[in-house]
Design a protein around this motif. Sequence first.
Motif, PDB file in Angstrom:
ATOM      1  N   ALA A   1      14.388   8.654   6.328  1.00  0.00           N
ATOM      2  CA  ALA A   1      14.797   8.543   4.959  1.00  0.00           C
ATOM      3  C   ALA A   1      14.176   8.983   4.092  1.00  0.00           C
ATOM      4  O   ALA A   1      14.403   9.755   3.094  1.00  0.00           O
ATOM      5  N   TYR A   2      12.713   8.842   4.064  1.00  0.00           N
ATOM      6  CA  TYR A   2      11.553   8.996   3.036  1.00  0.00           C
ATOM      7  C   TYR A   2      10.453   9.674   3.356  1.00  0.00           C
ATOM      8  O   TYR A   2      10.326  10.688   2.707  1.00  0.00           O
ATOM      9  N   LEU A   3       9.958   9.565   4.513  1.00  0.00           N
ATOM     10  CA  LEU A   3       8.678  10.391   4.947  1.00  0.00           C
ATOM     11  C   LEU A   3       8.788  11.679   5.278  1.00  0.00           C
ATOM     12  O   LEU A   3       8.335  12.584   4.662  1.00  0.00           O
ATOM     13  N   TYR A   4      10.008  12.048   6.115  1.00  0.00           N
ATOM     14  CA  TYR A   4      10.249  13.194   6.323  1.00  0.00           C
ATOM     15  C   TYR A   4      10.707  14.294   5.393  1.00  0.00           C
ATOM     16  O   TYR A   4      10.305  15.557   5.138  1.00  0.00           O
ATOM     17  N   PRO A   5      11.444  13.791   4.469  1.00  0.00           N
ATOM     18  CA  PRO A   5      11.682  14.553   3.409  1.00  0.00           C
ATOM     19  C   PRO A   5      10.787  14.887   2.651  1.00  0.00           C
ATOM     20  O   PRO A   5      10.541  15.927   1.777  1.00  0.00           O
ATOM     21  N   ALA A   6       9.660  13.809   2.173  1.00  0.00           N
ATOM     22  CA  ALA A   6       8.522  14.260   1.562  1.00  0.00           C
ATOM     23  C   ALA A   6       7.601  15.168   2.417  1.00  0.00           C
ATOM     24  O   ALA A   6       7.205  16.022   1.645  1.00  0.00           O
ATOM     25  N   VAL A   7       7.668  15.171   3.623  1.00  0.00           N
ATOM     26  CA  VAL A   7       6.757  16.146   4.390  1.00  0.00           C
ATOM     27  C   VAL A   7       7.449  17.656   4.014  1.00  0.00           C
ATOM     28  O   VAL A   7       6.884  18.550   3.764  1.00  0.00           O
ATOM     29  N   ARG A   8       8.954  17.569   4.183  1.00  0.00           N
ATOM     30  CA  ARG A   8       9.639  18.839   3.841  1.00  0.00           C
ATOM     31  C   ARG A   8       9.159  19.396   2.365  1.00  0.00           C
ATOM     32  O   ARG A   8       9.108  20.678   2.244  1.00  0.00           O
TER      33      ARG A   8
ATOM     34  N   GLY B   1       0.870  -1.342   0.162  1.00  0.00           N
ATOM     35  CA  GLY B   1       0.045   0.153  -0.025  1.00  0.00           C
ATOM     36  C   GLY B   1       0.734   1.235  -0.034  1.00  0.00           C
ATOM     37  O   GLY B   1       1.980   0.951   0.008  1.00  0.00           O
ATOM     38  N   ASP B   2       0.140   2.387   0.012  1.00  0.00           N
ATOM     39  CA  ASP B   2       0.819   3.515   0.074  1.00  0.00           C
ATOM     40  C   ASP B   2       1.591   3.923   1.486  1.00  0.00           C
ATOM     41  O   ASP B   2       1.412   2.966   2.459  1.00  0.00           O
ATOM     42  N   VAL B   3       2.589   5.014   1.488  1.00  0.00           N
ATOM     43  CA  VAL B   3       3.166   5.039   2.662  1.00  0.00           C
ATOM     44  C   VAL B   3       2.484   5.252   3.944  1.00  0.00           C
ATOM     45  O   VAL B   3       2.832   4.748   4.975  1.00  0.00           O
ATOM     46  N   ILE B   4       1.284   5.687   3.883  1.00  0.00           N
ATOM     47  CA  ILE B   4       0.466   6.032   5.254  1.00  0.00           C
ATOM     48  C   ILE B   4       0.003   4.626   5.628  1.00  0.00           C
ATOM     49  O   ILE B   4      -0.062   4.404   6.919  1.00  0.00           O
ATOM     50  N   ALA B   5      -0.745   3.908   4.622  1.00  0.00           N
ATOM     51  CA  ALA B   5      -1.100   2.677   5.149  1.00  0.00           C
ATOM     52  C   ALA B   5       0.154   1.799   5.609  1.00  0.00           C
ATOM     53  O   ALA B   5      -0.155   0.921   6.537  1.00  0.00           O
ATOM     54  N   GLU B   6       1.220   1.809   5.113  1.00  0.00           N
ATOM     55  CA  GLU B   6       2.335   0.948   5.522  1.00  0.00           C
ATOM     56  C   GLU B   6       3.002   1.368   7.032  1.00  0.00           C
ATOM     57  O   GLU B   6       2.947   0.467   7.876  1.00  0.00           O
TER      58      GLU B   6
ATOM     59  N   ALA C   1       0.039  15.190  -1.207  1.00  0.00           N
ATOM     60  CA  ALA C   1       0.673  14.705  -2.249  1.00  0.00           C
ATOM     61  C   ALA C   1      -0.278  13.699  -3.192  1.00  0.00           C
ATOM     62  O   ALA C   1      -1.433  13.320  -2.573  1.00  0.00           O
ATOM     63  N   SER C   2       0.147  13.219  -4.187  1.00  0.00           N
ATOM     64  CA  SER C   2      -0.789  12.243  -5.135  1.00  0.00           C
ATOM     65  C   SER C   2      -0.760  10.990  -4.619  1.00  0.00           C
ATOM     66  O   SER C   2       0.272  10.419  -4.140  1.00  0.00           O
ATOM     67  N   GLU C   3      -1.832  10.433  -5.046  1.00  0.00           N
ATOM     68  CA  GLU C   3      -1.688   8.631  -4.639  1.00  0.00           C
ATOM     69  C   GLU C   3      -0.566   8.148  -5.168  1.00  0.00           C
ATOM     70  O   GLU C   3       0.041   7.172  -4.824  1.00  0.00           O
ATOM     71  N   GLU C   4       0.074   8.575  -6.425  1.00  0.00           N
ATOM     72  CA  GLU C   4       1.093   7.842  -6.987  1.00  0.00           C
ATOM     73  C   GLU C   4       2.211   8.064  -6.214  1.00  0.00           C
ATOM     74  O   GLU C   4       3.237   7.395  -5.893  1.00  0.00           O
ATOM     75  N   GLN C   5       2.502   9.393  -5.809  1.00  0.00           N
ATOM     76  CA  GLN C   5       3.727   9.874  -4.865  1.00  0.00           C
ATOM     77  C   GLN C   5       3.640   9.005  -3.619  1.00  0.00           C
ATOM     78  O   GLN C   5       4.716   8.421  -3.096  1.00  0.00           O
ATOM     79  N   LEU C   6       2.437   8.850  -3.074  1.00  0.00           N
ATOM     80  CA  LEU C   6       2.088   8.213  -1.711  1.00  0.00           C
ATOM     81  C   LEU C   6       2.477   6.638  -1.915  1.00  0.00           C
ATOM     82  O   LEU C   6       3.228   6.074  -0.914  1.00  0.00           O
ATOM     83  N   MET C   7       2.203   6.128  -3.079  1.00  0.00           N
ATOM     84  CA  MET C   7       2.505   4.735  -3.427  1.00  0.00           C
ATOM     85  C   MET C   7       4.002   4.437  -3.508  1.00  0.00           C
ATOM     86  O   MET C   7       4.634   3.595  -3.123  1.00  0.00           O
ATOM     87  N   LYS C   8       4.523   5.448  -4.194  1.00  0.00           N
ATOM     88  CA  LYS C   8       6.296   5.445  -4.334  1.00  0.00           C
ATOM     89  C   LYS C   8       6.854   5.422  -3.196  1.00  0.00           C
ATOM     90  O   LYS C   8       7.889   4.751  -2.784  1.00  0.00           O
ATOM     91  N   LEU C   9       6.439   6.267  -1.972  1.00  0.00           N
ATOM     92  CA  LEU C   9       6.999   6.506  -0.855  1.00  0.00           C
ATOM     93  C   LEU C   9       6.803   5.136  -0.084  1.00  0.00           C
ATOM     94  O   LEU C   9       7.313   4.711   0.675  1.00  0.00           O
TER      95      LEU C   9
END
Length: 186
Positions: free
Chosen positions: A55-62, A5-10, A129-137
């Motif tokens: 490594a990945y969530l917080y850079p995306a948050v920024r 799933g996406d980063v939030i589900a994970e 963020a888009s669903e695609e971006q969240l899935m990649k994360l």
Amino acid sequence: MGHGGDVIAELTTDHREVEELFGKIEALRPGDEQRKKYADQAVIELVRHSVAEEAYLYPAVREFLPDGDTVADKEIEDHAEAERTMKALEALGADDPEFDRLIGELMTEIRSHVRDEEDNLFPRLRSAASEEQLMKLGDKVRQAKKTAPTRPHPSAPDTPPANKLLAPGTGMVDRIRDALTGRGKD
């Protein structure tokens, strides 16, 4: 580890798994050796989870949130506090009175952090963020957890690029130590 799933589900699934371990600890009487085993399992999952978020969530948050730097910095400080508590727990047996105090402190810190992420950060990120971006994360977070350390390293870097470079090597050493000691096994 690695739910899909996406980063939030994970990350939300990780939160539920750690809460389940906390419930098992709370259900046992103080001094019970199983408390240490469940605490070790919780620490393993929390460290992997934290490394992946840093490594990945917080850079995306920024990147995606207008106040992302402030939000990410607060989340990283929460991690640092919990990591110091986990490090102090590492050397203690379940029969040590300090163990009960520290595991209680860790559960309080983590539950507060989870509530904040799930009630505030995750909904804001889902909107930005888009669903695609969240899935990649989500994919990146799952990959990071596979090689992440399993023990707390409070003095290790917690922001890219240093954390991304050092985590896999540290993770390998931690997994070797865990295999030799049986840590994290049922």
